[in-house]
Write an enzyme that holds these catalytic residues in place. Structure first.
Site, PDB file in Angstrom:
ATOM      1  N   ASP A  67       5.316  52.279  76.647  1.00 34.23           N
ATOM      2  CA  ASP A  67       6.489  52.335  75.781  1.00 34.23           C
ATOM      3  C   ASP A  67       7.457  51.202  76.075  1.00 34.23           C
ATOM      4  OD1 ASP A  67       7.274  53.308  78.241  1.00 34.23           O
ATOM      5  OD2 ASP A  67       7.709  55.328  77.557  1.00 34.23           O
ATOM      6  N   ASN A 132      12.112  67.120  80.402  1.00 28.23           N
ATOM      7  CA  ASN A 132      11.831  68.025  79.282  1.00 28.23           C
ATOM      8  C   ASN A 132      10.345  68.026  78.923  1.00 28.23           C
ATOM      9  OD1 ASN A 132      11.519  65.555  78.064  1.00 28.23           O
ATOM     10  ND2 ASN A 132      13.167  65.786  76.577  1.00 28.23           N
ATOM     11  N   HIS A 134       8.420  65.347  78.455  1.00 29.19           N
ATOM     12  CA  HIS A 134       7.917  64.239  77.631  1.00 29.19           C
ATOM     13  C   HIS A 134       6.971  63.342  78.427  1.00 29.19           C
ATOM     14  CE1 HIS A 134      11.667  61.633  78.677  1.00 29.19           C
ATOM     15  NE2 HIS A 134      10.644  60.964  79.138  1.00 29.19           N
TER      16      HIS A 134
HETATM   17  C1  GLP Z   1      11.147  57.749  80.781  1.00 29.00           C
HETATM   18  C2  GLP Z   1       9.880  56.985  80.319  1.00 29.00           C
HETATM   19  C3  GLP Z   1       8.630  57.721  80.698  1.00 29.00           C
HETATM   20  C4  GLP Z   1       8.775  58.187  82.122  1.00 29.00           C
HETATM   21  C5  GLP Z   1       9.796  59.265  82.196  1.00 29.00           C
HETATM   22  C6  GLP Z   1      10.135  59.703  83.610  1.00 29.00           C
HETATM   23  O1  GLP Z   1      11.995  58.098  79.758  1.00 29.00           O
HETATM   24  N1  GLP Z   1       9.824  56.659  78.950  1.00 29.00           N
HETATM   25  O2  GLP Z   1       7.504  56.878  80.503  1.00 29.00           O
HETATM   26  O3  GLP Z   1       7.551  58.708  82.581  1.00 29.00           O
HETATM   27  O4  GLP Z   1      10.962  58.956  81.471  1.00 29.00           O
HETATM   28  O5  GLP Z   1      10.873  58.716  84.273  1.00 29.00           O
HETATM   29  P1  GLP Z   1      11.070  58.695  85.824  1.00 29.00           P
HETATM   30  O6  GLP Z   1       9.751  58.406  86.427  1.00 29.00           O
HETATM   31  O7  GLP Z   1      12.062  57.573  86.065  1.00 29.00           O
HETATM   32  O8  GLP Z   1      11.619  60.008  86.221  1.00 29.00           O
END
Ligand code: GLP
Length: 240
Positions: A67, A132, A134
């Site tokens: 992304d 959440n 995602h």
């Molecule tokens: C972000 C990214 C994801 C990532 C997630 C968790 O918004 N778009 O690809 O896996 O959130 O992030 P983190 O690893 O910093 O907790």
């Protein structure tokens, strides 16, 4: 799903690195799917240090990132292009022409990225998970069949990511381009990394909850080669 609860974040990162190394040992021209965020930072450190110490080469590896934000320049310090360059690409011998990170702001740009993805198969996809549930930027409610698309980010996600934008939610982009769940599910193998108590409920819902579009990561229960690697805080509410 195989689930490993590691003692520390360092252990989690080493375990994740072992998965990457195994993939590269089997196929030095492997195709890696890569994620940004704090979860894979330790993995990327391990990859860089192994490259420097042991000479593991990435010269024939291709990478596809999950992304990118819409509306900020690729060279912006907060872009995912910059994140990947600084945490990994600048410090390994990957050929720049083999690096693919989504870019652009329209659905036509997203379709072009999906077209590239449709011509390859990712051998190992690295994923983090949002609080959440995602994955990539596929927010709760996204169809499991969705391919690469432009996403309106939820308030929740923008708030969580504001830590990278001077803690100011107003500076966090409102949209992103993300591989869809349909794109992610075509990967041969997937590793999901999560660390910290704030991920515990999302990890439980992903591993033990019903498969529902309200928890995008829950679809991974239907993939036959997923390894979930968490630290003990993120694994703290798992049943077993
Ligand atoms: C972000 C990214 C994801 C990532 C997630 C968790 O918004 N778009 O690809 O896996 O959130 O992030 P983190 O690893 O910093 O907790």
């Amino acid at each position: 799903m195989k689930v490993y609860v590691c003692e520390t974040y360092e252990d989690l990162s080493k375990k994740a690195f072992n998965e990457v190394k195994k993939t590269l040992d089997e196929n030095p021209s492997a195709i890696l799917g890569l994620a940004t965020g704090s979860s894979p930072e330790g993995l990327y450190k391990e990859m860089v240090s192994d490259h420097q110490k042991n000479g593991t080469s990435y010269k024939d590896v291709k990478s596809y990132n999950l992304d990118e934000y819409v509306g900020i320049d690729e060279n912006d310090p907060q872009s995912y292009h910059t994140f990947m360059n600084e945490h990994l690409f600048n410090d390994i011998d990957i050929d720049k022409k083999n690096i693919h990170v989504p870019s652009g702001s329209t659905q036509a740009d997203a379709d072009a990225y999906e077209k590239e993805l449709s011509q390859i198969t990712i051998d190992l996809q690295v994923l983090g998970i949002g609080c959440n549930g995602h994955i990539g930027f596929n927010e709760p409610g996204t169809s499991f069949d969705e391919l690469t698309h432009i996403v309106d980010l939820t308030e929740n996600t923008r708030q969580a990511n504001s830590r990278f934008f001077d803690n100011d939610i107003n500076k966090v982009p409102k949209q992103a381009m993300s591989m869809g769940i349909g794109s992610i599910m075509r990967s041969k193998k997937i590793i999901v990394l999560a660390s910290g108590a704030n991920k515990a409920n999302a990890v439980k819902a992903m591993v033990e909850g019903p498969v529902t579009e309200n928890v995008p990561a829950s679809i991974l229960q239907r993939h036959d080669n997923v390894v979930v690697i968490v630290d003990k805080e993120a694994g703290s509410v798992l049943t077993k």
